[in-house]
Design a protein around this motif. Structure first.
Motif: not given
Ligand code: B12
Lengths: 231, 342
Positions: B161-163, B166-167, B170-171, B211-217
């Protein structure tokens, strides 16, 4: 006793918990708000939701991206879960329910999920059908749940045409239901041409329009029931 | 000079030589409804049949002189070989692209997967290889033939699941990193098969990390190392594609060692050129739908000239050629690129 100061502090904590996507703090602060006798509505709208508004701003200015947004939403939901049972009556002027999904053949659901979240936040009852949703399913679900609003998302120019079919079908079965469409290839023009009630380019506008639509729908219903036109 | 073939032109470009003019080609899907009509194929039928896939991929060259043949057309090949179930909408008359129907990872606890034994013979990897061979036999002397793989992050988004992905980026970046590392291995294996089948270049499509979805960092810290790893293992020239406003990451994209960078219409390509320097290969960046499908032929021509003026090394679409492109627009595109000099 709930002092002004304490109240301010709690609202600030709720708000920041959302902005800093801190689920634990959101839960703690929500529980504490209830314990000290704060109105749940107040905690939701002036705490959690106000945090989410700031998040929306950070998203627009590209300081936050989709992952941050999703995590903030989780923090918000964590607080909301605790507060919601204590809400007297969600004070938005309307209480609506909405069926939402991405149309058949289309798996792009990031945008749809953001729009959905806005509805959750605002206290709508949301029936999320997910992505790649067979066109008949929208009509079926609307009938089953008697929802006020149906929201269709499409991110491709080919799948977008499926929305027209859903709109036509819904109109036939239930002329009163409000329909809103969105997604990158969709425009105000297309929405009008296909007979949707609304189009919004992003989630915040989607919510504003939805509230307006549903209020007018509710008003019509009430007036019809009361058998009068004036107000 | 004019007797140089499209194939020679594109290969020369990749090898760093001077070309007589800007080539016009792509590393992403290039099937059109015009091509399908000429063959009498239904879109839904070309994903599961090597000959139909190869035939369809060759039509953009045969009908319009597009300077490549690229297949497949969907983004599900690696995911399917890893165990996902896909839907090709077999009964649909519409243009519906295949999608993943069932993912292999359903939650965070299932992320510890292994690459199936005999991976390269799973799903449609053999079919794609066969199709590459057929296409090469058919048009391979005249144009460069290519294929694509997904970037590790985009592939991860197909199998879970992409959601959640994505989370977790980070975590639990370590956990995601481990998955991306494994997927890189799978991607390298698939790409290796395509190389054996004869492709001249491979595009790595990391569109999920736009970059519409995820930060460059996050792109730089989490995804870059694995893209670099993949590029390092490819033998043919690698092109990296990401969607959206990519100027914050174009230099990282190039640092992966990729031979060329592909950007889409949301990117300010003049700026990319400045950032990458004059020698880097930069491909882009016309809008395959809002220009090539819905524009008038004159507008198409102007858009192609603008790409060249902006400094691209090859005129190339921001994404897949969108199938409903009208014949006259395809022709207008080729004519503009052939006749225009900066
Ligand atoms: C990420 C992505 C993917 C991911 C999707 C993952 C997922 N789970 O969503 C993957 C890699 C799987 C993917 C696959 C494909 N993709 Co894609 N993808 C994108 C990309 C880069 C970003 C989309 C996105 O999430 N944006 C971010 C969100 C936040 O924005 P949004 O979706 O626009 O949503 C906002 C508004 O539109 C609005 N909104 C959205 N829905 C609704 C609904 C209502 C009711 C309202 C009021 C408002 C509203 O509010 C949202 C919040 O502000 C776009 C390009 C782009 N930049 O748009 C291409 C793009 C959509 N993809 C495209 C293509 C071609 C494909 C594929 C066909 C490729 C292929 N060869 O297979 C497949 C499609 C498979 C299928 N059958 O669905 C094309 C479509 C072209 C066209 N003519 O329609 C695009 C436009 C790329 C391009 N430049 O050409 N893709």
């Amino acid at each position: 006793m709930l002092t002004e100061e304490k109240k301010k502090e709690l609202l600030e904590r709720l708000k920041n918990a959302v902005i800093q996507y801190d689920e634990d703090t959101a839960k703690e602060a929500a529980q504490e708000a209830l314990d000290v006798g704060m109105e749940a509505n107040d905690a939701i709208f002036n705490g959690l939701v106000s945090g989410m508004q700031e998040v929306g701003r950070l998203f627009e200015s590209q300081e936050y991206f989709v992952p941050e947004l999703l995590m903030c939403a989780d923090a918000l939901y964590a607080g909301l879960d605790i507060l919601k049972p204590h809400v007297k009556q969600l004070d938005l002027g309307v209480k609506g329910s909405v069926v939402i999904g991405t149309v058949e053949g289309d798996v792009h659901d990031i945008g749809k999920n953001i729009v959905k979240m806005m509805f959750d936040v605002a206290g709508f009852k949301v029936y999320d059908l997910g992505r790649d949703v067979p066109l008949d399913k929208f009509v079926e679900e609307q009938m089953k749940t008697d929802s006020d609003l149906v929201c269709l998302s499409a991110m491709m120019t080919t799948t977008m045409t499926g929305m027209k079919k859903v709109i036509d079908d819904l109109r036939k079965k239930n002329p009163k239901v409000k329909i809103m469409i969105g997604g990158a290839p969709v425009s105000q023009d297309i929405a009008e041409k296909w007979g949707a009630d609304g189009y919004a380019k992003d989630a915040t506008n989607a919510l504003k329009d939805a509230i307006n639509m549903i209020s007018s729908l509710k008003k019509l219903k009430e007036e019809a029931e009361a058998g009068k036109i004036d107000r | 000079m004019s007797d140089i073939t499209s194939r020679e032109r594109v290969l020369k470009l990749f090898s760093g030589g001077e070309v007589d003019r800007t080539p016009c080609f792509s590393g992403m899907g290039n099937v059109s409804t015009e091509g399908l009509k000429a063959l009498g194929y239904k879109f839904a039928s070309v994903h599961l049949d090597a000959k139909k896939m190869a035939d369809s991929a060759a039509t953009s060259y045969k009908l319009f002189g597009y300077e490549c043949g690229v297949l497949p057309f969907d983004l599900c090949v690696e995911a399917e070989a890893l165990g996902c179930r896909i839907n090709v909408y077999a009964h649909s008359e519409d243009l519906l692209y295949p999608t993943i129907k069932e993912k292999v990872i359903h939650n965070e606890n299932e992320m510890d997967i292994a690459i199936p034994d005999n991976f390269i013979n799973k799903g449609r990897i053999p079919l794609v290889c066969e199709a590459i061979g057929l296409m090469k036999k058919d048009i391979g002397n005249e144009v460069a033939v290519g294929s694509y793989v997904l970037g590790p992050f985009t592939l991860a988004g197909q199998i879970m699941e992409l959601n959640d992905l994505l989370k977790l980026s980070f975590k639990k970046p370590d956990k995601v990193g481990k998955l991306l590392d494994l997927l890189s291995e799978a991607i390298i294996m698939a790409a290796g098969e395509y190389e054996k089948a004869g492709v001249d270049y491979i595009t790595i499509r990391e569109m999920g990390a736009t970059s519409d979805v995820l930060s460059p960092r996050v792109f730089k810290s989490l995804i870059f190392p694995y893209l670099k790893k993949i590029v390092g293992k490819l033998k043919v020239p690698a092109v990296i594609h990401t969607c959206g406003k990519t100027n914050d990451i174009v230099t990282s994209m190039l640092e992966t060692g990729a031979r060329a960078i592909s950007v889409d219409q949301k990117n300010d390509v003049q700026e990319s050129r400045k950032k990458l320097g004059k020698d880097a290969l930069l491909f882009g960046n016309f809008d395959p739908y809002n220009v090539l499908v819905t524009g008038a032929p004159e507008a198409v021509k102007e858009a192609m000239k603008k790409c060249i003026d902006d400094g691209v090394s090859a005129v190339w679409p921001g994404c897949d050629i969108w199938p409903t492109v009208p014949a006259e627009n395809f022709k207008a595109m080729m004519e503009a690129v052939k006749n225009y000099r900066r």
